[in-house]
Design a protein around this motif. Sequence first.
Motif: not given
Lengths: 133, 389
Positions: B266-267, B270-271, B275-277, B279-280, B369, B384
Amino acid sequence: MAIPRFWREIPSRYNLVGSKCGNCGTLDFPPRLVCPRCGRRSMGKMERRKLAGRGTVVSYTIIHDAPKDFDMMKPYVLAIVEMEEGLRMTSQVIDVELGDIKIGMPVEVAFRKLGEEGEAGVIHYGYKFRPAR
Amino acid sequence: MREVSVIGVGETQFGELWDKSFRELGIEAGLRAIQDAEIAAENVDAIYVGNMSAGKFIDQEHVAALVADYAGLADQHLPTIRVEGGGACGAIAIQQAAMAIASGVHDIVVVGGAEKMTDVGDVEAARILSSTTDQEWESVFGATFAGLFAMMARRHMFEYGTTREQLAAVAVKNHKHGALNPVAQFQKEITVEMVLGAPRVAEPLGVFDCAPLSDGAAALVLCSRDKARKFTDTPIDLIGTGQASDFLAVHDRRELTTMDATVIAGKRAFHAARKTPNDVKVAEVHDNFTISEIMAIEDLRFVPKGKGGFATEDGETALNARVSVNTSGGLKARGYPVGATGVAQAVEIVRQLRGEAGKRQVTDAGLGLTHTLGGTGGTAVVHLFARGD
């Protein structure tokens, strides 16, 4: 499955032989060739070490839907046990009432039959757990 | 590195499809995706196929070339690659295909995922699924696939106060979503009482806590982003992917209640996507068991650790709530043809982002996601996707 598949694991399954990293001192079971913490620094320093065989239940389940080879045993208790040496192992817990199994229960290793290869096949043995005496 | 977009999607019905063979399923999904992308066979540069265990389920290996052959592409002599990574093989196939495009080797790649599980009986199928666990140090001692997840569930209940009813809430929600999906295996709602009253599999998990055995296939057409507009007005961009591995045996992991592979994958995703969680808006996560979804939404940082059960029970992950999780019905209700899983999840997310999800459409779905597990968490993959406009 071929007989050597069980035969070659006998030292660990019968005698709880794991490995100790000569670099950080951590024990692993089954024995590893490389320490997951030290990587290259552990190479050539992994010694065989026998476990004491005592631990506590970290989690457990009661299996009702069993594989063919375990059908006669169901329902049976399966647990992840943290050994005194800090590492964890998975096996059945025997000699316990289904309602008595708990997280934190002290257990010890018992030598038992694990299964057999078909009807006339080789019997293979190994460790299970039972409540500590 | 070139960017990658999805320009076509396709899938089959999911379920016990006794009248369809493995190759028919693969081709059906693939041809639908090609049709959806409005490309011709000559446009395809390579085929990647996610498949866990055709060798054990139908005694057939070498399935990538087989599917290409029966899709009528034998004369094209395309490179075909079969990918295996337990339940994550479809998701890994997407990543590998995307890398082939990003590197500039290929422009257009078809990614398929397929599994034919119902040609063998239930007990045999469960044994095959268990082959992704550690055979020497888990299975031989009587550990089953469900049993290993059951021990995660028991520990999660012990550490965080997660309840049996909260686990059931996952299955109830996903069946509710599945009832809105015409290709789902189960299009029928269930109640918490039905879940709690179902036969036990591995306590605390019962039959309704487990995803079914399924046949099915799904496919995507991936294209380099600079060429995607030639084929579609609504390209969906793959903006970040992450894959991670972990100790294979559950007992060797750092914790029983966190999947580090999911956290790291996940990291990474997103990296890469910046984006960040938060935003999903819509996510397909790997709910092969009810506890898996609870751990996934925690490990992906949609909710704090330990709050997955509470959030599910409170409806925070239902359709059009804070984050819509498993709008397709998930593995639980849409079905779980193992090798197809990662690709089927991506198909659902693309449909959502295009606004083509019908009754289960998430409003304002801009970022989606997918999360796919291999085995009991020895592998995790996160992708993503975002609208290209």
